[in-house]
Design a protein around this motif. Structure first.
Motif, PDB file in Angstrom:
ATOM      1  N   LEU A   1      29.276  47.409  41.891  1.00 18.43           N
ATOM      2  CA  LEU A   1      29.546  48.815  42.192  1.00 18.43           C
ATOM      3  C   LEU A   1      31.013  49.033  42.533  1.00 18.43           C
ATOM      4  O   LEU A   1      31.652  49.971  42.018  1.00 18.43           O
ATOM      5  N   ALA A   2      31.566  48.186  43.384  1.00 18.70           N
ATOM      6  CA  ALA A   2      32.961  48.350  43.804  1.00 18.70           C
ATOM      7  C   ALA A   2      33.906  48.196  42.622  1.00 18.70           C
ATOM      8  O   ALA A   2      34.838  48.994  42.437  1.00 18.70           O
ATOM      9  N   VAL A   3      33.661  47.176  41.808  1.00 17.78           N
ATOM     10  CA  VAL A   3      34.555  46.914  40.677  1.00 17.78           C
ATOM     11  C   VAL A   3      34.494  48.040  39.656  1.00 17.78           C
ATOM     12  O   VAL A   3      35.535  48.527  39.177  1.00 17.78           O
ATOM     13  N   LEU A   4      33.294  48.486  39.303  1.00 11.42           N
ATOM     14  CA  LEU A   4      33.180  49.538  38.294  1.00 11.42           C
ATOM     15  C   LEU A   4      33.738  50.864  38.802  1.00 11.42           C
ATOM     16  O   LEU A   4      34.324  51.633  38.027  1.00 11.42           O
ATOM     17  N   LEU A   5      33.594  51.118  40.088  1.00 12.47           N
ATOM     18  CA  LEU A   5      34.155  52.350  40.653  1.00 12.47           C
ATOM     19  C   LEU A   5      35.678  52.320  40.589  1.00 12.47           C
ATOM     20  O   LEU A   5      36.321  53.297  40.163  1.00 12.47           O
ATOM     21  N   VAL A   6      36.279  51.203  40.981  1.00 15.26           N
ATOM     22  CA  VAL A   6      37.744  51.091  40.945  1.00 15.26           C
ATOM     23  C   VAL A   6      38.252  51.129  39.508  1.00 15.26           C
ATOM     24  O   VAL A   6      39.285  51.751  39.213  1.00 15.26           O
ATOM     25  N   LEU A   7      37.527  50.488  38.587  1.00 11.29           N
ATOM     26  CA  LEU A   7      37.928  50.523  37.184  1.00 11.29           C
ATOM     27  C   LEU A   7      37.854  51.942  36.615  1.00 11.29           C
ATOM     28  O   LEU A   7      38.675  52.333  35.788  1.00 11.29           O
ATOM     29  N   ALA A   8      36.859  52.710  37.056  1.00 12.08           N
ATOM     30  CA  ALA A   8      36.757  54.100  36.597  1.00 12.08           C
ATOM     31  C   ALA A   8      37.962  54.905  37.064  1.00 12.08           C
ATOM     32  O   ALA A   8      38.540  55.694  36.301  1.00 12.08           O
ATOM     33  N   ILE A   9      38.375  54.691  38.307  1.00 15.38           N
ATOM     34  CA  ILE A   9      39.536  55.411  38.836  1.00 15.38           C
ATOM     35  C   ILE A   9      40.807  54.999  38.101  1.00 15.38           C
ATOM     36  O   ILE A   9      41.615  55.842  37.685  1.00 15.38           O
ATOM     37  N   SER A  10      40.996  53.684  37.926  1.00 16.67           N
ATOM     38  CA  SER A  10      42.205  53.220  37.253  1.00 16.67           C
ATOM     39  C   SER A  10      42.203  53.600  35.779  1.00 16.67           C
ATOM     40  O   SER A  10      43.258  53.856  35.193  1.00 16.67           O
ATOM     41  N   GLY A  11      41.022  53.645  35.157  1.00 12.62           N
ATOM     42  CA  GLY A  11      40.946  54.077  33.763  1.00 12.62           C
ATOM     43  C   GLY A  11      41.376  55.523  33.606  1.00 12.62           C
ATOM     44  O   GLY A  11      42.101  55.867  32.667  1.00 12.62           O
TER      45      GLY A  11
END
Length: 246
Positions: A194-204
């Motif tokens: 959850l943490a990784v995909l959330l941060v990746l969504a923001i950075s994307g």
């Protein structure tokens, strides 16, 4: 200027004004920082999730995560140092060539500068006047800007680039490392996902904004790539753990 007249500017948009250390340079550094952080997030997350799939013991997971964090940061720094050093050497060689030609054939360089301004739409008289005034002010800067889009005072530092890349990787990699270590055993992998995909969504979304592309597509690609990396390494960890090879 002799045979160098056919040389194309390094910038792919020669009609744009030279920005040197302005907004374009800052955006490039920011984009590189985002990409470095993303590498840290995905690389470290994939390794710690794979380790968590193979074992529930904190020690091996922590060891794998720290090794991935430091190894990746060093690798990113070295790669950035080599890349920027090559670019810096090339730019300095071009600057040295321009200095030599200005010293040896100043009139020819003046005509060349006037010709380039004329090619941009100025009349021959105006182009000649502009070239003359720019040459009187700073001949080298004028040629570097219009020919090569280089600012002599804005040549990138490989050491700064290496440090920035390493710091960005570490900042990104700390997120999955903390996410896998802090929660209780049963929640480690779900919280990390959850943490990784959330941060990746923001950075994307941020990368899409900086690149002027669709934020939705950039976010989808980033999240999909991260999810595939996590799922594949977790599956491998489970297989290795269940087979007794760990």
């Amino acid at each position: 200027m002799s045979d160098r007249g056919k040389r194309e500017p390094l910038d792919s948009h020669p009609d744009e004004p030279h920005q040197g250390g302005g907004l374009s340079t800052r955006l490039n550094w920011l984009r590189a920082g985002v990409l470095g952080a993303n590498d840290g997030i995905v690389s470290v997350a994939a390794i710690v999730v794979g380790a968590a799939g193979a074992t529930h013991v904190v020690g091996p997971i922590l060891t794998a995560g720290v090794a991935a964090l430091m190894g990746g940061a060093v690798s990113m720094a070295l790669g950035e140092y080599v890349s920027v050093s090559s670019q810096r050497d090339s730019e300095q060689a071009l600057i040295a060539t321009e200095k030599r030609e200005l010293a040896e054939t100043p009139e020819q360089e003046l005509e060349e500068l006037a010709g380039m301004h004329q090619a941009r739409g100025l009349s021959p008289e105006t182009a000649r006047q502009v070239a003359g005034e720019l040459t009187e002010h700073d001949a080298l800067a004028a040629h570097l800007a219009i020919e090569l889009n280089i600012d002599e005072n804005d040549v990138a530092s490989p050491w700064n680039a290496a440090l920035a890349s390493a710091v960005a990787f570490i900042c990104g990699g700390i997120i999955p490392l903390a996410a896998i270590l802090l929660p209780p055993d049963a929640w480690r992998v779900p919280v990390t996902f959850l943490a990784v995909l959330l941060v990746l969504a923001i950075s994307g979304a941020l990368a899409g904004h900086l690149g002027g592309s669709s934020r939705g597509r950039a976010t989808f690609r980033m999240v999909l790539g991260g999810a595939l990396a996590l799922l594949s390494t977790f599956a491998i960890g489970l297989l290795l753990g269940s087979s007794g090879t760990t």
